[in-house]
Design a protein around this motif. Structure first.
Motif, PDB file in Angstrom:
ATOM      1  N   ARG A  62      -3.002   0.310  11.642  1.00 52.64           N
ATOM      2  CA  ARG A  62      -3.603  -0.989  11.314  1.00 52.64           C
ATOM      3  C   ARG A  62      -3.334  -1.394   9.876  1.00 52.64           C
ATOM      4  O   ARG A  62      -3.337  -2.580   9.552  1.00 52.64           O
ATOM      5  N   HIS A  63      -3.120  -0.414   9.009  1.00 51.50           N
ATOM      6  CA  HIS A  63      -2.938  -0.692   7.591  1.00 51.50           C
ATOM      7  C   HIS A  63      -2.238   0.504   6.957  1.00 51.50           C
ATOM      8  O   HIS A  63      -1.939   1.506   7.634  1.00 51.50           O
ATOM      9  N   ALA A  64      -2.002   0.415   5.642  1.00 50.99           N
ATOM     10  CA  ALA A  64      -1.241   1.456   4.964  1.00 50.99           C
ATOM     11  C   ALA A  64      -1.919   2.815   5.042  1.00 50.99           C
ATOM     12  O   ALA A  64      -1.234   3.853   5.148  1.00 50.99           O
ATOM     13  N   ASP A  65      -3.245   2.855   5.003  1.00 49.84           N
ATOM     14  CA  ASP A  65      -3.935   4.143   5.053  1.00 49.84           C
ATOM     15  C   ASP A  65      -3.649   4.896   6.347  1.00 49.84           C
ATOM     16  O   ASP A  65      -3.520   6.125   6.347  1.00 49.84           O
ATOM     17  N   ASP A  66      -3.554   4.153   7.457  1.00 52.85           N
ATOM     18  CA  ASP A  66      -3.210   4.800   8.730  1.00 52.85           C
ATOM     19  C   ASP A  66      -1.820   5.427   8.648  1.00 52.85           C
ATOM     20  O   ASP A  66      -1.590   6.553   9.112  1.00 52.85           O
ATOM     21  N   ALA A  69       7.460  -7.209  -1.228  1.00 49.11           N
ATOM     22  CA  ALA A  69       6.212  -6.561  -1.639  1.00 49.11           C
ATOM     23  C   ALA A  69       6.446  -5.266  -2.395  1.00 49.11           C
ATOM     24  O   ALA A  69       5.516  -4.731  -3.002  1.00 49.11           O
ATOM     25  N   THR A  70       7.679  -4.735  -2.373  1.00 43.94           N
ATOM     26  CA  THR A  70       7.924  -3.417  -2.974  1.00 43.94           C
ATOM     27  C   THR A  70       9.054  -3.431  -3.995  1.00 43.94           C
ATOM     28  O   THR A  70       9.633  -2.392  -4.299  1.00 43.94           O
ATOM     29  N   LEU A  71       9.362  -4.609  -4.531  1.00 48.60           N
ATOM     30  CA  LEU A  71      10.415  -4.683  -5.538  1.00 48.60           C
ATOM     31  C   LEU A  71      10.087  -3.809  -6.747  1.00 48.60           C
ATOM     32  O   LEU A  71      10.980  -3.197  -7.337  1.00 48.60           O
ATOM     33  N   ARG A  72       8.832  -3.763  -7.151  1.00 48.22           N
ATOM     34  CA  ARG A  72       8.453  -3.015  -8.356  1.00 48.22           C
ATOM     35  C   ARG A  72       8.271  -1.528  -8.081  1.00 48.22           C
ATOM     36  O   ARG A  72       8.482  -0.696  -8.971  1.00 48.22           O
ATOM     37  N   THR A  73       7.909  -1.173  -6.864  1.00 49.54           N
ATOM     38  CA  THR A  73       7.645   0.235  -6.556  1.00 49.54           C
ATOM     39  C   THR A  73       8.835   0.940  -5.928  1.00 49.54           C
ATOM     40  O   THR A  73       8.868   2.168  -5.873  1.00 49.54           O
ATOM     41  N   GLY A  78       0.812  -1.212   0.000  1.00 50.06           N
ATOM     42  CA  GLY A  78       0.000   0.000   0.000  1.00 50.06           C
ATOM     43  C   GLY A  78       0.842   1.257   0.000  1.00 50.06           C
ATOM     44  O   GLY A  78       0.531   2.230  -0.702  1.00 50.06           O
ATOM     45  N   LEU A  79       1.929   1.252   0.772  1.00 44.29           N
ATOM     46  CA  LEU A  79       2.820   2.412   0.801  1.00 44.29           C
ATOM     47  C   LEU A  79       3.536   2.580  -0.531  1.00 44.29           C
ATOM     48  O   LEU A  79       3.704   3.695  -1.023  1.00 44.29           O
TER      49      LEU A  79
END
Length: 370
Positions: A278-282, A162-166, A139-140
């Motif tokens: 709790r999640h990326a939005d937080d 999870a962030t290899l592409r970003t 998410g980040l």
């Protein structure tokens, strides 16, 4: 923070030589350069400093050939050794006082200049913790953040994968050519190809346990905030959280079950004032609310110009040494106990550190070497 500038080959060699000199850490490096003007001049002054401090043997700096060999070996591997004064040194890390004198970079240096957030946690993470780390990291990344972590098993590995592409940055305790843990050899290769590998350690160096706190300081120093996902009490992740707080970074933690020891550290962080996420939005909401300026460790005071004489006033070095304890104390407090100014005390501490008798630490602290 001084403006960025390029280095000549000779300046780079001297910069690396001083950074690799025995007993010269980031604080001592910074203060030696502040006192003598350049790393080359500081290297020339080391024999006299050793004599004044009563050191019976010379201070060991690596040879010119050894440093040139290290620079060449890193270049052959595809990596670069850069100094903290250079433009492509990670800007958040350069804002620390003091920054690491040098870093070795393998991969996309531009990632360190983008918005960054650290995600760290337990090596023996639960399935739920691993999923949370993946989801938060993804998410980040989708929101434009580069994720920084330490390539460890568990939470770190999930965050990187999870962030290899970003965009992801792995900070190592050993040299950039030392893959640790070996189970992450494939992940290391993927990050080297698509992300960025960073190390403060010399090229070719194999990490020891005492190197990981320095690695953790770089992880948090490169990041706008740190998210802790599962951490036991007295874990390395809690050390990272403490360092982040000292550096002025936002500390965030994912809560967990009170019955799971892997959540005891994160729950304690929340109890002590860390932001609950709790999640990326937080995480994104918290980061967007920050007024992000020059966050850094407390500045170290300037050198006392009178220290450039031939000898110390009678008893001053001994008074500072006697005031030190194994527990780090603020240099201002040590100076007060000795009846000295903070600048004079800081200068004497550098000489004691070069003699192996003291340790100067980021945050304006010092302790007796044990």
């Amino acid at each position: 923070m001084s403006p960025a500038r390029p280095l000549s080959d000779t300046e780079r060699r001297n910069w690396v030589r001083l950074a690799r000199t025995q007993n010269v850490g980031p604080v001592t490096f910074s203060q030696l350069v502040k006192r003598f003007g350049t790393p080359g001049a500081a290297l020339d002054a080391l024999p006299e400093i050793a004599r004044r401090a009563g050191r019976g043997r010379p201070i060991i700096a690596p040879s010119v050939d050894a440093v040139e060999d290290e620079i060449a070996a890193a270049r052959k591997y595809g990596a670069r050794i850069i100094a903290s004064c250079e433009a492509d040194f990670p800007p958040l890390l350069r804002a620390l006082a003091p920054p690491p004198p040098t870093l070795t970079l393998l991969g996309r240096a531009d990632l360190a200049a983008q918005p960054t957030v650290a995600i760290v946690g337990a090596r023996n993470a639960s399935a739920a913790g691993r999923k949370l780390a993946r989801d938060i990291s993804a998410g980040l990344g989708a929101a434009g953040f580069v994720v920084v972590s330490g390539l460890a098993l568990g939470i770190d590995g999930e965050a990187h994968a999870a962030t290899l592409r970003t965009g992801t940055i792995a900070v190592l305790g050993g040299g950039v050519d030392h893959v640790y843990p070996p189970q992450h050899e494939r992940l290391y290769a993927e990050i080297a190809a698509e992300g960025l590998i960073v190390s403060e350690s010399p090229f070719g160096y194999r990490a020891k346990a005492q190197d990981f706190p320095r690695r953790n300081r770089i992880i948090t120093g490169m990041s706008r905030g740190v998210v802790v996902v599962e951490a036991a009490e007295r874990s390395g992740s809690l050390i990272s959280a403490r360092m982040a707080g000292e550096q002025g970074r936002e500390v965030m933690a994912v809560p967990g079950s009170p019955l799971d020891p892997r959540a005891s550290g994160t729950n304690a962080l929340i109890y002590q004032g860390a932001s609950l996420v709790r999640h990326a939005d937080d995480v994104l909401e918290i980061l967007s609310s920050l007024r992000f300026g020059h966050v850094s460790d407390p500045e170290n005071g300037p050198y006392d110009a009178e220290m450039d004489g031939d000898s110390l006033p009678e008893g001053q070095l001994e008074r500072v040494l006697e005031a030190l304890s194994p527990h780090p104390m603020p240099i201002d407090e040590i100076a007060r106990a000795c009846g000295l100014g903070a600048a004079r005390c800081a200068a004497i501490l550098v000489e004691l550190e070069l003699s192996g008798l003291a340790l100067t630490l980021p945050g304006g602290l010092a302790a007796r070497a044990v």
